[in-house]
Design a protein around this motif. Structure first.
Motif, mmCIF file in Angstrom:
data_model
loop_
_atom_site.group_PDB
_atom_site.id
_atom_site.type_symbol
_atom_site.label_atom_id
_atom_site.label_comp_id
_atom_site.label_asym_id
_atom_site.label_seq_id
_atom_site.Cartn_x
_atom_site.Cartn_y
_atom_site.Cartn_z
ATOM 1 N N HIS A 65 105.143 116.093 15.470
ATOM 2 C CA HIS A 65 105.948 117.314 15.506
ATOM 3 C C HIS A 65 107.215 117.099 14.667
ATOM 4 N N GLN A 66 107.727 118.176 14.134
ATOM 5 C CA GLN A 66 108.974 118.048 13.378
ATOM 6 C C GLN A 66 109.774 119.338 13.443
ATOM 7 N N GLU A 67 111.086 119.169 13.581
ATOM 8 C CA GLU A 67 112.007 120.302 13.485
ATOM 9 C C GLU A 67 112.998 120.039 12.365
ATOM 10 N N VAL A 68 113.332 121.087 11.653
ATOM 11 C CA VAL A 68 114.455 121.027 10.723
ATOM 12 C C VAL A 68 115.468 122.051 11.230
ATOM 13 N N LEU A 69 116.669 121.570 11.535
ATOM 14 C CA LEU A 69 117.742 122.426 12.057
ATOM 15 C C LEU A 69 118.729 122.676 10.931
ATOM 16 N N LEU A 70 118.956 123.960 10.655
ATOM 17 C CA LEU A 70 119.881 124.327 9.575
ATOM 18 C C LEU A 70 121.002 125.149 10.182
ATOM 19 N N GLY A 116 100.534 123.443 7.973
ATOM 20 C CA GLY A 116 101.803 123.911 8.519
ATOM 21 C C GLY A 116 102.955 122.977 8.190
ATOM 22 N N ALA A 117 102.680 121.696 8.169
ATOM 23 C CA ALA A 117 103.738 120.736 7.845
ATOM 24 C C ALA A 117 104.106 120.812 6.369
ATOM 25 N N VAL A 118 103.091 121.012 5.527
ATOM 26 C CA VAL A 118 103.356 121.169 4.091
ATOM 27 C C VAL A 118 104.240 122.404 3.871
ATOM 28 N N LEU A 119 103.894 123.485 4.564
ATOM 29 C CA LEU A 119 104.697 124.707 4.429
ATOM 30 C C LEU A 119 106.094 124.521 5.006
ATOM 31 N N LEU A 120 106.196 123.800 6.117
ATOM 32 C CA LEU A 120 107.509 123.548 6.703
ATOM 33 C C LEU A 120 108.426 122.840 5.700
ATOM 34 N N LEU A 136 109.170 114.062 16.071
ATOM 35 C CA LEU A 136 108.742 113.633 17.412
ATOM 36 C C LEU A 136 107.269 113.236 17.339
ATOM 37 N N HIS A 137 106.948 112.031 17.809
ATOM 38 C CA HIS A 137 105.578 111.519 17.664
ATOM 39 C C HIS A 137 105.100 110.794 18.916
#
Ligand SMILES: NC(=O)C1=CN([C@@H]2O[C@H](COP(=O)(O)OP(=O)(O)OC[C@H]3O[C@@H](n4cnc5c(N)ncnc54)[C@H](OP(=O)(O)O)[C@@H]3O)[C@@H](O)[C@H]2O)C=CC1
Ligand SMILES: O=C(O)C1=N[C@H](C(=O)O)C[C@H](O)C1
Length: 270
Positions: A212-217, A125-129, A148-149
């Motif tokens: 966890h990770q978010e990318v906000l666009l 999922g992270a690779v796809l993100l 977030l870790h």
């Protein structure tokens, strides 16, 4: 450290199991990786290496693929040793980027059959993100990364966040986007995060979290949020095993597990 067992046959279709060593074997990820390798019929865990153990145990145990899950301050010495010994390496440890990658390439030039995979994140999922973020980045003027870790993570920002920011920045440049139109002034240092290739990256460390990770666009009147959660370290294990099985077929340096996914059996190319 314990070299484990003599060569055994019969676990795979070819009857020979790939001999694997784990560096950082007593850590959170290393221990999980040891369990995953031990549970895989086609792999044999022959060395568990911890801090202070001599690296020569890898050659002594006949390790063909080493998995590095140590710390940013330890990984380069491990890599140098393995590449010089012709041992393929799957690197999960963060901090192997920029000039360090150039150094790995120089070592590999003297050992051209050896494969090194540097995987900032093994979770599918992270690779796809990262892939989706790079695609979306072409279309949005504003972008920020929030990772977030768990509170015991040794580095900030995460390797995944750095890589994401690099990929996003490259996609923006290719699309002809300039700097984001967002204010950079602060009343307090750090309030706008760290800047990686022009992309603000914010790090949260909090009890209860794993990775966890978010990318906000942001664009006119809209925000696209891409988010990935590793809820358990088992999320990384299919990627670790894929890397271990494939790295010998990819001589030289590969950065990112996505380069192995496209030819993985049972997985359609995303
Ligand atoms: N690519 C991915 O998908 C993922 C990557 N990671 C990365 O993996 C790394 C490890 O994470 P995590 O398991 O949480 O960390 P831990 O601190 O739990 O584990 C690291 C282990 O490595 C040991 N170690 C330190 N130096 C050496 C050395 N020279 N040789 C062998 N072992 C050594 C440490 O020993 P000691 O405690 O004595 O220092 C510790 O046992 C981090 O860089 C993290 O960012 C984590 C999760 C997923
Ligand atoms: O330390 C962790 O836990 C993780 N480290 C990697 C990183 O720095 O990106 C991968 C994942 O985020 C978990």
């Amino acid at each position: 450290m314990s070299p484990e067992g003599a060569p055994q046959a019969g676990g795979s279709a070819t009857g020979r199991r790939l001999r694997v060593g784990v560096l950082g074997a007593h850590g959170r990820m290393g221990a999980e990786a040891c369990r995953a390798v031990e549970a895989a019929e086609d792999l044999e865990l022959v060395a568990r290496v911890g801090r202070g153990d001599p690296l020569e145990v890898l050659e002594g145990a006949g390790v063909e693929v080493a998995v590095d899950l140590t710390r940013p301050d330890a990984v380069m010495a491990n890599l140098e040793h393995c590449v010089r010994a012709g041992i393929h390496v799957v690197v999960g440890t963060s901090g192997v980027d920029g000039a360090r990658l150039d150094q790995v390439r120089r070592w590999l030039a003297a050992s051209p059959r050896t494969g090194v995979l540097v995987a900032p994140n093994f979770a599918l999922g992270a690779v796809l993100l990262m892939r989706f973020a790079a695609e979306a980045a072409r279309w949005f003027p504003s972008v920020e990364v929030v990772e977030l870790h768990h509170p015991r993570k040794a580095d900030a920002p995460s390797g995944t966040a750095r890589r994401t920011a690099e990929l996003v920045a490259a996609a923006r440049a290719e699309a002809g986007l300039g700097a984001a139109p967002d204010a950079t002034e602060t009343a307090l240092d750090g309030a706008r995060g760290a800047v990686v290739d022009g992309v603000p990256v914010h790090s949260v460390r909090l009890m209860g979290l794993v990775a966890h990770q978010e990318v906000l666009l942001g664009g006119q009147g809209e925000v696209l949020t891409l988010r990935h959660d590793s809820l358990d370290r088992s999320s990384f294990m299919p990627g670790v095993l894929l890397g271990v099985r494939r790295v010998g077929r990819h001589p030289g340096l590969t950065v990112g597990l996505e380069h192995y996914l496209d030819d993985a059996p049972g997985r359609r190319a995303p």
